[in-house]
Design an enzyme around this catalytic site. Structure first.
Site, PDB file in Angstrom:
ATOM      1  N   THR A 124       0.826  -1.212   0.000  1.00  7.05           N
ATOM      2  CA  THR A 124       0.000   0.000   0.000  1.00  7.05           C
ATOM      3  C   THR A 124       0.861   1.262   0.000  1.00  7.05           C
ATOM      4  O   THR A 124       1.974   1.250   0.538  1.00  7.05           O
ATOM      5  CB  THR A 124      -0.902   0.010   1.256  1.00  7.05           C
ATOM      6  OG1 THR A 124      -1.428   1.317   1.471  1.00  7.05           O
ATOM      7  CG2 THR A 124      -0.110  -0.357   2.515  1.00  7.05           C
ATOM      8  N   ASP A 125       0.322   2.335  -0.552  1.00  7.86           N
ATOM      9  CA  ASP A 125       1.043   3.613  -0.503  1.00  7.86           C
ATOM     10  C   ASP A 125       1.117   4.167   0.926  1.00  7.86           C
ATOM     11  O   ASP A 125       1.857   5.114   1.184  1.00  7.86           O
ATOM     12  CB  ASP A 125       0.402   4.645  -1.453  1.00  7.86           C
ATOM     13  CG  ASP A 125      -1.027   5.033  -1.088  1.00  7.86           C
ATOM     14  OD1 ASP A 125      -1.598   4.446  -0.144  1.00  7.86           O
ATOM     15  OD2 ASP A 125      -1.584   5.933  -1.757  1.00  7.86           O
ATOM     16  N   GLU A 126       0.365   3.562   1.853  1.00  9.22           N
ATOM     17  CA  GLU A 126       0.375   4.084   3.230  1.00  9.22           C
ATOM     18  C   GLU A 126       1.706   3.853   3.924  1.00  9.22           C
ATOM     19  O   GLU A 126       1.996   4.486   4.948  1.00  9.22           O
ATOM     20  CB  GLU A 126      -0.780   3.482   4.036  1.00  9.22           C
ATOM     21  CG  GLU A 126      -2.113   3.821   3.389  1.00  9.22           C
ATOM     22  CD  GLU A 126      -3.327   3.610   4.276  1.00  9.22           C
ATOM     23  OE1 GLU A 126      -3.194   3.586   5.502  1.00  9.22           O
ATOM     24  OE2 GLU A 126      -4.428   3.470   3.699  1.00  9.22           O
ATOM     25  N   TYR A 148      -1.493  -0.314  11.255  1.00  6.95           N
ATOM     26  CA  TYR A 148      -1.704  -0.970   9.964  1.00  6.95           C
ATOM     27  C   TYR A 148      -0.534  -0.732   9.020  1.00  6.95           C
ATOM     28  O   TYR A 148       0.078  -1.675   8.502  1.00  6.95           O
ATOM     29  CB  TYR A 148      -3.011  -0.478   9.319  1.00  6.95           C
ATOM     30  CG  TYR A 148      -3.066  -0.750   7.829  1.00  6.95           C
ATOM     31  CD1 TYR A 148      -3.096  -2.057   7.351  1.00  6.95           C
ATOM     32  CD2 TYR A 148      -3.059   0.294   6.904  1.00  6.95           C
ATOM     33  CE1 TYR A 148      -3.115  -2.314   5.978  1.00  6.95           C
ATOM     34  CE2 TYR A 148      -3.079   0.047   5.540  1.00  6.95           C
ATOM     35  CZ  TYR A 148      -3.103  -1.254   5.085  1.00  6.95           C
ATOM     36  OH  TYR A 148      -3.112  -1.509   3.736  1.00  6.95           O
ATOM     37  N   LYS A 152       2.267  -3.313   7.369  1.00  4.51           N
ATOM     38  CA  LYS A 152       2.501  -3.522   5.930  1.00  4.51           C
ATOM     39  C   LYS A 152       3.963  -3.200   5.583  1.00  4.51           C
ATOM     40  O   LYS A 152       4.588  -3.911   4.797  1.00  4.51           O
ATOM     41  CB  LYS A 152       1.549  -2.665   5.085  1.00  4.51           C
ATOM     42  CG  LYS A 152       0.098  -3.113   5.101  1.00  4.51           C
ATOM     43  CD  LYS A 152      -0.123  -4.525   4.586  1.00  4.51           C
ATOM     44  CE  LYS A 152       0.036  -4.664   3.081  1.00  4.51           C
ATOM     45  NZ  LYS A 152      -0.292  -6.073   2.640  1.00  4.51           N
ATOM     46  N   HIS A 275      -3.952  10.686  12.151  1.00  2.00           N
ATOM     47  CA  HIS A 275      -4.502  10.650  10.787  1.00  2.00           C
ATOM     48  C   HIS A 275      -3.520  11.222   9.751  1.00  2.00           C
ATOM     49  O   HIS A 275      -3.136  12.382   9.844  1.00  2.00           O
ATOM     50  CB  HIS A 275      -5.791  11.466  10.784  1.00  2.00           C
ATOM     51  CG  HIS A 275      -6.697  11.178   9.631  1.00  2.00           C
ATOM     52  ND1 HIS A 275      -7.986  11.650   9.580  1.00  2.00           N
ATOM     53  CD2 HIS A 275      -6.523  10.464   8.495  1.00  2.00           C
ATOM     54  CE1 HIS A 275      -8.548  11.244   8.465  1.00  2.00           C
ATOM     55  NE2 HIS A 275      -7.677  10.518   7.778  1.00  2.00           N
TER      56      HIS A 275
HETATM   57  P1  TYD Z   1     -10.320   4.571   4.681  1.00  2.00           P
HETATM   58  O1  TYD Z   1     -11.326   4.133   3.669  1.00  2.00           O
HETATM   59  O2  TYD Z   1     -10.380   3.981   6.049  1.00  2.00           O
HETATM   60  O3  TYD Z   1      -8.885   4.340   4.004  1.00  2.00           O
HETATM   61  P2  TYD Z   1      -7.409   4.791   4.527  1.00  2.00           P
HETATM   62  O4  TYD Z   1      -7.495   5.199   5.947  1.00  2.00           O
HETATM   63  O5  TYD Z   1      -6.662   3.535   4.357  1.00  2.00           O
HETATM   64  O6  TYD Z   1      -6.989   5.894   3.618  1.00  2.00           O
HETATM   65  O7  TYD Z   1     -10.399   6.150   4.839  1.00  2.00           O
HETATM   66  C1  TYD Z   1     -10.224   7.006   3.746  1.00  2.00           C
HETATM   67  C2  TYD Z   1     -10.276   8.421   4.290  1.00  2.00           C
HETATM   68  O8  TYD Z   1     -11.582   8.678   4.784  1.00  2.00           O
HETATM   69  C3  TYD Z   1      -9.324   8.646   5.452  1.00  2.00           C
HETATM   70  O9  TYD Z   1      -8.763   9.959   5.354  1.00  2.00           O
HETATM   71  C4  TYD Z   1     -10.210   8.552   6.675  1.00  2.00           C
HETATM   72  C5  TYD Z   1     -11.560   9.062   6.165  1.00  2.00           C
HETATM   73  N1  TYD Z   1     -12.734   8.442   6.828  1.00  2.00           N
HETATM   74  C6  TYD Z   1     -13.707   9.259   7.436  1.00  2.00           C
HETATM   75  O10 TYD Z   1     -13.640  10.505   7.398  1.00  2.00           O
HETATM   76  N2  TYD Z   1     -14.769   8.646   8.066  1.00  2.00           N
HETATM   77  C7  TYD Z   1     -14.890   7.303   8.135  1.00  2.00           C
HETATM   78  O11 TYD Z   1     -15.866   6.805   8.747  1.00  2.00           O
HETATM   79  C8  TYD Z   1     -13.899   6.476   7.491  1.00  2.00           C
HETATM   80  C9  TYD Z   1     -14.005   4.980   7.537  1.00  2.00           C
HETATM   81  C10 TYD Z   1     -12.841   7.100   6.870  1.00  2.00           C
END
Ligand code: TYD
Length: 334
Positions: A124-126, A148, A152, A275
């Site tokens: 993942t790019d994360e 997470y 990874k 975040h």
């Molecule tokens: P997500 O789909 O969990 O993917 P990732 O964290 O791997 O990028 O989240 C995508 C973005 O959306 C991330 O910035 C967190 C935000 N998000 C919300 O604002 N509310 C939510 O309920 C969720 C699940 C994610």
């Protein structure tokens, strides 16, 4: 040719198996999946008749299960099996370390012992962490910031170490945020769409100005296949959608697609701990292999909303039991 696909009942793994079955009918597919919460046999219910496909329930951390899946030999392993949800990793990190690091190690040991010709790690790019400006390339430092992404990254580092130490024939792909049909409704897009269809509010974290680069799952699967078939061993390939959007922009589109308003349906909630504000990768290296995303984002998102509308029988059973307990635990206090 026989490929072992792990985690093939999940979101991206099942898209990869559907792609293989449609476009590489000569390949025999063995799917090893532990059937944890996000796995769903319905994701593969539509495989073409006569597909050369075999399923085995088992965990990649279990060497006996891996040995059984390999049987008398396979030509490649593609590892999709992983714990993937950042919010869950904040609540319960241990499963992430087990599957994403130890599971990767178990597979690498099997590649080493059995002399398997190709191993592709789906990452993942994360792993690059929060990218303030510019784009991460494959040699950028890994600065994971959640349990997470740290897990990874740990998997990726094991893969690269096995290349250096034992000369294993490995490849890594690092995909950006993926969307499309059959995604478990805990992730942003399917969670919000299914909540909105049900006339429920959607929980937007913090200021909603975080940026993700969106990639359609079918483009992601094609990218992985391209790297598997044409990638240079020992190399890492970023696979990005090239569609950077803020979470607010995504939310507005979903509200529009579901006929709901921002004022009535968005609940501003406390931000995710640690975040990451922005992910951005350069996919020039994958482009040089001949891969390009084919699905335009606006159309892909619209089709995805329509898919969830038309497939309530797929997602409605998922939003019960374990999911509701998780939802309560994750969101009630926000
Ligand atoms: P997500 O789909 O969990 O993917 P990732 O964290 O791997 O990028 O989240 C995508 C973005 O959306 C991330 O910035 C967190 C935000 N998000 C919300 O604002 N509310 C939510 O309920 C969720 C699940 C994610």
């Amino acid at each position: 040719m026989r490929y072992l696909v792990t985690g093939g009942l999940g979101f991206i793994g099942s898209a990869f198996i559907r792609l293989l079955a449609a476009e590489r009918p000569e390949v025999e597919i063995v799917n090893l999946d532990a059937m944890t919460y996000a796995a769903n046999p319905a994701n593969l219910a539509q495989l073409p008749a006569g597909a050369r496909y075999r399923f085995l329930k088992g965990d990649i951390t279990d060497p006996a299960a891996v040995a059984e899946a390999i049987g008398d030999g396979i030509d490649a392993i593609v590892n999709f099996a992983a714990e993937t949800h950042v919010d869950r990793s904040i609540l319960d990190p241990e499963a992430f370390l087990r599957t994403d690091i130890l599971g990767t190690h178990t597979l690498l040991e099997a590649v080493r012992e059995r002399g398997i010709a190709r191993y592709l790690q789906v990452s993942t790019d994360e792993v690059y962490g929060d990218v303030e400006s510019g784009e991460s390339i494959e040699s950028s430092p890994l600065r994971p910031r959640s349990p997470y992404s740290a897990s990874k990254a740990g998997g990726d580092l094991q893969v690269l170490a096995y290349r250096t130490t034992y000369g294993l024939p490995v490849l890594i792909t690092r995909g950006s945020n993926t969307y499309g049909p059959y995604q478990y409704p805990e992730k942003l897009i399917p969670l919000f769409v299914t909540n909105l269809i049900d006339d429920q509010s959607v929980p937007l974290y913090g200021d909603g100005l975080q940026v993700r680069d969106w990639l359609h799952v079918e483009d992601h699967a094609r990218g992985i296949l391209g790297v598997l078939e044409r990638g240079e061993l020992g190399e890492v390939y970023n696979i990005g959608g090239g569609n950077p959007r803020t979470n607010i922009e995504i939310t507005r589109r979903l509200l529009e697609g579901c006929g709901r308003s921002f004022e009535s349906h968005v609940r501003h909630v406390a931000d995710r701990e640690g975040h990451d504000r922005r992910y951005a990768i350069s996919s020039a290296k994958a482009h040089a292999l001949g891969w390009r995303p084919q699905i335009d984002f606006e159309g892909g998102l619209e089709a995805t909303i329509a898919w969830y509308r038309e497939h309530e029988s797929w997602w409605r059973p998922l939003k019960s039991g374990e999911f509701l307990a998780y939802y309560q635990r994750q969101y009630a206090h926000r």
